[in-house]
Scaffold this active site. Sequence first.
Site, mmCIF file in Angstrom:
data_model
loop_
_atom_site.group_PDB
_atom_site.id
_atom_site.type_symbol
_atom_site.label_atom_id
_atom_site.label_comp_id
_atom_site.label_asym_id
_atom_site.label_seq_id
_atom_site.Cartn_x
_atom_site.Cartn_y
_atom_site.Cartn_z
ATOM 1 N N TYR A 136 0.855 -1.185 0.000
ATOM 2 C CA TYR A 136 0.000 0.000 0.000
ATOM 3 C C TYR A 136 0.890 1.234 0.000
ATOM 4 C CZ TYR A 136 -4.322 2.587 0.745
ATOM 5 O OH TYR A 136 -5.379 3.447 0.597
ATOM 6 N N LYS A 181 -19.760 -20.443 -10.651
ATOM 7 C CA LYS A 181 -19.019 -20.325 -11.906
ATOM 8 C C LYS A 181 -17.617 -19.790 -11.640
ATOM 9 C CE LYS A 181 -19.713 -20.682 -16.443
ATOM 10 N NZ LYS A 181 -20.573 -21.622 -17.151
#
Length: 390
Positions: free
Chosen positions: A47, A102
């Site tokens: 970060y 999926k």
Amino acid sequence: MTLAHETDQHRTTAPDPDEVFGAHRGGKLSTGLTAPLADARDLAIAYTPGVADVSRAIAADAALAARYTWAHRLVAVVSDGTAVLGLGDIGPRAALPVMEGKSALFKSFAGLDSIPLVLDTTDVDEIVETLVRLRPTFGAVNLEDVSAPRCFELERRLIEALDCPVMHDDQHGTAIVLLAALRGACAVQRRPLDSLRIVISGAGAAGVACTRILRAAGASDVVLLDSRGIVDAGRGGVKAELAAVTNPRGLTGGIADALDGADVFVGLSSATLPEELLATMAGDGMVFALSNPDPEVHPVVARRHAAIVATGRSDFPNQINNVLAFPGVFRGALDAHARRITDRMKLAAAEAIVDVVADELAPDRIVPGPFDPRVAPAVASAVARATEAG
């Protein structure tokens, strides 16, 4: 091997409802880290301030996003919830568990990250606009469970609007695996594809795509039926286009007229097929009863009249399962940095699927099983090669 033996060998036990709901509690997906985040140094790299260097580099050269973010390898699994499984138009929230599933398959079978996106609109313009605006987030779009005929326009519009692979799996995944299975069956029976009289019952998303891929693969006699009977030159829209390249003998009427002397029946309509009509098919026939959970004709009944029988179910031999196609297709397309999923790539995928079991083909094994670890890498490699070939 007897039919009873085949049935027992392939039958699976239906899961207990408590087990099913328990497995879905909290959803089936989570995010994971590819870099450590254990101390202040890790934080400074992952970060701020370190991430700013990466953002500046991408701002200067947008192509670097493919290297330094997950977007290039991320598949968006998109649905509006209008044609979910056999449940119909149940809406986006009820569709989300299917889309999560999926995404889980993409990860398990092809190592691809994906994110389910269910959209609270059925307007094609709104769906296209939404995905165009989200394009920096993902590298490919898997359309899922979108009702026909809107699915045809939606896929076409997205292919035109986005510079990344787009595929409606209910259409093309089904078509790819059907072609692979039919090629496997032809190899078992030593029959050329172009000699077969093929009947496809159901002119929705899957039926239209199956018709097109079989014609592209060389099938010369395909008869397509919808709820009104044999699709002929009198139809309009998409079906008029199909009528122009199917039904070469000019048949009219319904399923009985189409099946008389046919070699192959492909069921994609959920309509029950009477056993007496199967008896009118040619000898050594093939029956692909693909509706789920209830096929057009029970496999045991079909075997009384057909030499090769396939279904969409896991509890009988020859399961026509889209998981044999879509993970490898998207992996190959992304590996090759393809902007489109072309007909050449779909045909290559079908060939790769059946080639996996080329030395193992039998009447009860015309395609690999869904967990065969050879399939997705073979399909991905074939699709990537087809992309490079143009």
